[in-house]
Design an enzyme around this catalytic site. Sequence first.
Site, short mmCIF file in Angstrom:
data_model
loop_
_atom_site.label_atom_id
_atom_site.label_comp_id
_atom_site.label_asym_id
_atom_site.label_seq_id
_atom_site.Cartn_x
_atom_site.Cartn_y
_atom_site.Cartn_z
N TYR A 1 -14.98 -10.69 0.66
CA TYR A 1 -15.60 -9.38 0.40
C TYR A 1 -16.85 -9.54 -0.46
O TYR A 1 -17.83 -8.81 -0.28
CB TYR A 1 -14.61 -8.43 -0.27
CG TYR A 1 -13.50 -7.98 0.65
CD1 TYR A 1 -13.69 -6.93 1.54
CD2 TYR A 1 -12.27 -8.64 0.65
CE1 TYR A 1 -12.67 -6.53 2.40
CE2 TYR A 1 -11.26 -8.25 1.51
CZ TYR A 1 -11.46 -7.20 2.39
OH TYR A 1 -10.47 -6.82 3.25
N ARG B 1 -6.39 11.97 -5.73
CA ARG B 1 -7.61 11.20 -5.43
C ARG B 1 -8.82 12.13 -5.40
O ARG B 1 -9.89 11.78 -5.89
CB ARG B 1 -7.42 10.50 -4.09
CG ARG B 1 -8.62 9.83 -3.49
CD ARG B 1 -8.79 8.42 -4.03
NE ARG B 1 -9.81 7.68 -3.27
CZ ARG B 1 -11.11 7.80 -3.46
NH1 ARG B 1 -11.57 8.61 -4.37
NH2 ARG B 1 -11.95 7.09 -2.74
N ARG C 1 -3.08 6.89 1.02
CA ARG C 1 -3.55 8.08 1.72
C ARG C 1 -2.53 8.76 2.63
O ARG C 1 -2.75 9.88 3.06
CB ARG C 1 -4.81 7.74 2.51
CG ARG C 1 -6.03 7.64 1.61
CD ARG C 1 -7.24 7.22 2.39
NE ARG C 1 -7.05 5.86 2.92
CZ ARG C 1 -7.85 5.28 3.78
NH1 ARG C 1 -8.90 5.92 4.24
NH2 ARG C 1 -7.62 4.06 4.19
N ASP D 1 -6.92 -2.36 -7.27
CA ASP D 1 -7.45 -2.99 -6.06
C ASP D 1 -7.81 -4.44 -6.37
O ASP D 1 -8.09 -4.78 -7.52
CB ASP D 1 -8.68 -2.25 -5.53
CG ASP D 1 -8.98 -2.64 -4.10
OD1 ASP D 1 -8.31 -2.14 -3.18
OD2 ASP D 1 -9.85 -3.52 -3.89
N ARG E 1 0.82 -1.22 0.00
CA ARG E 1 0.00 0.00 0.00
C ARG E 1 0.85 1.28 0.00
O ARG E 1 0.48 2.29 0.59
CB ARG E 1 -0.94 0.03 1.22
CG ARG E 1 -2.00 -1.05 1.21
CD ARG E 1 -3.12 -0.67 0.28
NE ARG E 1 -4.18 -1.66 0.29
CZ ARG E 1 -5.30 -1.55 0.99
NH1 ARG E 1 -5.51 -0.51 1.74
NH2 ARG E 1 -6.21 -2.49 0.92
O1 1CP Z 1 -0.05 -1.46 -2.48
C1 1CP Z 1 -0.33 -0.53 -3.25
O2 1CP Z 1 0.09 0.63 -3.09
C2 1CP Z 1 -1.15 -0.83 -4.49
C3 1CP Z 1 -2.54 -0.59 -4.40
C4 1CP Z 1 -3.47 -1.47 -3.60
C5 1CP Z 1 -3.42 -2.85 -3.30
C6 1CP Z 1 -2.30 -3.84 -3.57
C7 1CP Z 1 -4.70 -0.99 -3.09
C8 1CP Z 1 -5.14 0.40 -3.18
N1 1CP Z 1 -5.40 -2.06 -2.58
C9 1CP Z 1 -4.64 -3.20 -2.66
C10 1CP Z 1 -4.99 -4.56 -2.25
C11 1CP Z 1 -6.16 -4.78 -1.36
N2 1CP Z 1 -7.39 -4.17 -1.39
C12 1CP Z 1 -6.19 -5.78 -0.36
C13 1CP Z 1 -5.07 -6.75 -0.06
C14 1CP Z 1 -3.97 -6.14 0.70
C15 1CP Z 1 -4.30 -5.66 2.09
O3 1CP Z 1 -4.81 -6.45 2.90
O4 1CP Z 1 -4.01 -4.50 2.37
C16 1CP Z 1 -7.46 -5.72 0.26
C17 1CP Z 1 -7.95 -6.58 1.40
C18 1CP Z 1 -8.21 -4.71 -0.40
C19 1CP Z 1 -9.61 -4.32 -0.14
C20 1CP Z 1 -9.71 -2.89 0.18
N3 1CP Z 1 -9.67 -1.90 -0.77
C21 1CP Z 1 -9.77 -2.28 1.45
C22 1CP Z 1 -9.80 -3.00 2.81
C23 1CP Z 1 -11.21 -3.11 3.27
C24 1CP Z 1 -11.43 -3.77 4.62
O5 1CP Z 1 -12.09 -3.13 5.43
O6 1CP Z 1 -11.02 -4.93 4.84
C25 1CP Z 1 -9.78 -0.89 1.24
C26 1CP Z 1 -9.88 0.20 2.28
C27 1CP Z 1 -9.70 -0.67 -0.17
C28 1CP Z 1 -9.61 0.64 -0.87
C29 1CP Z 1 -8.24 0.99 -1.27
N4 1CP Z 1 -7.45 0.22 -2.09
C30 1CP Z 1 -6.25 0.86 -2.30
C31 1CP Z 1 -6.29 2.10 -1.58
C32 1CP Z 1 -5.20 3.12 -1.57
C33 1CP Z 1 -7.53 2.17 -0.93
C34 1CP Z 1 -8.04 3.33 -0.08
C35 1CP Z 1 -9.13 4.03 -0.82
C36 1CP Z 1 -9.01 5.51 -0.93
O7 1CP Z 1 -8.03 6.07 -1.45
O8 1CP Z 1 -9.98 6.17 -0.54
#
Ligand code: 1CP
Length: 343
Positions: A151, A38, A29, A75, A25
């Site tokens: 999910y 964003r 943010r 994502d 990640r």
């Molecule tokens: O790593 C990076 O910088 C690349 C981008 C990336 C990756 C690899 C994002 C951007 N998401 C992911 C993978 C991802 N997404 C996972 C697996 C890794 C981990 O556990 O962190 C999972 C479980 C998600 C699902 C997801 N998408 C969540 C978690 C939800 C939860 O409550 O369990 C969230 C918050 C997102 C949104 C998201 N994805 C990525 C970002 C930067 C964000 C935040 C959204 C925003 O900018 O408002």
Amino acid sequence: MSIAKPVLDVLIRRPQAVPPVWFMRQAGRYLPEYRELRARAGSFLDLCFTPELAAEVTLQPIRRFGFDAAILFSDILVVPHALGRSVTFEAGEGPRLEPLDDVAKLNALATQADERVFAPVYEALGAVKAALPPNVALLGFCGAPWTVATYMVAGRGTPDQAPARILAYREPEGFARMIDILTETSSRYLVAQLKAGADAVQIFDTWAGVLPPAEFARWAVAPVRRIVENVRREIPDAKIIAFPRGAGASLGAYVDQVAVDAVSIDWTAEPSFVRARIQNRIAVQGNLDPLVLLAGGTALDRAVDDVIESYGKGPLIFNLGHGILPQTPIAHVEQTLRRIRGR
Ligand code: 1CP
């Protein structure tokens, strides 16, 4: 003459004097330039599916910190989106999907993804590839079928993934159908990412650790094993990292059965076990606690040194044990990189 990428050297089990480093990640943010872009992009999925924007966000942490790998900004939930499920991201609340919570819905799930949905992802990979310094590896990724399924079933993140676990117990055949669809779709998606320019791919199984052993074997090990086999059938030397978060003592059996080039480990891993059972065979990636990165200070220096002392003599890609937290001060990321790189 080609210029070496230290991350790829580690993936072929060549330890580096200074371990290469990237953070899960790393685009996100905690970076003001991300928050600014964003806010202009509209929805989160618009950001993921606009190649110039996804490429720009991918490159932001490389420019700022000089990480050794760039991970494509996207994502794991683009796969259910391509399977026709509704996926939205509410600001500050995380993803929302239309829950897939009974056997009729499981049986009605599309078997084929709409491949056109993925086209901008491949385009973004090409754009990042063209812009990256030659020593920086480009990583593609997908979610592991189990984690994506959790999910899809709950329609959102939950603390213990109870909705998917219950559905898998009650409706194992329908659940297996969904896992099979995700396995085949994800395999094709990773192959296409590698063909579009990814040097390696990571499979995120964030919720592997909530499963009892028999379910871990069925829903976490078997599908990822099949993805690895499917990808290598098309691209025999494909470099693949798996992140079965929370696998704990099952990590040994996981690595025996899933022929990946590296596993990403979380901060609860026990170093002597990991060295003797995992790092003697493949590379490890990890495993700084994201909370110590947030906390900073001498505790951070000590924790960085611990990771390097624990794993630095073998093949190691320095990373976090899970994603960087949005509140993390940028100065702490800089402190970590100085500590690792000795300057
Ligand atoms: O790593 C990076 O910088 C690349 C981008 C990336 C990756 C690899 C994002 C951007 N998401 C992911 C993978 C991802 N997404 C996972 C697996 C890794 C981990 O556990 O962190 C999972 C479980 C998600 C699902 C997801 N998408 C969540 C978690 C939800 C939860 O409550 O369990 C969230 C918050 C997102 C949104 C998201 N994805 C990525 C970002 C930067 C964000 C935040 C959204 C925003 O900018 O408002």
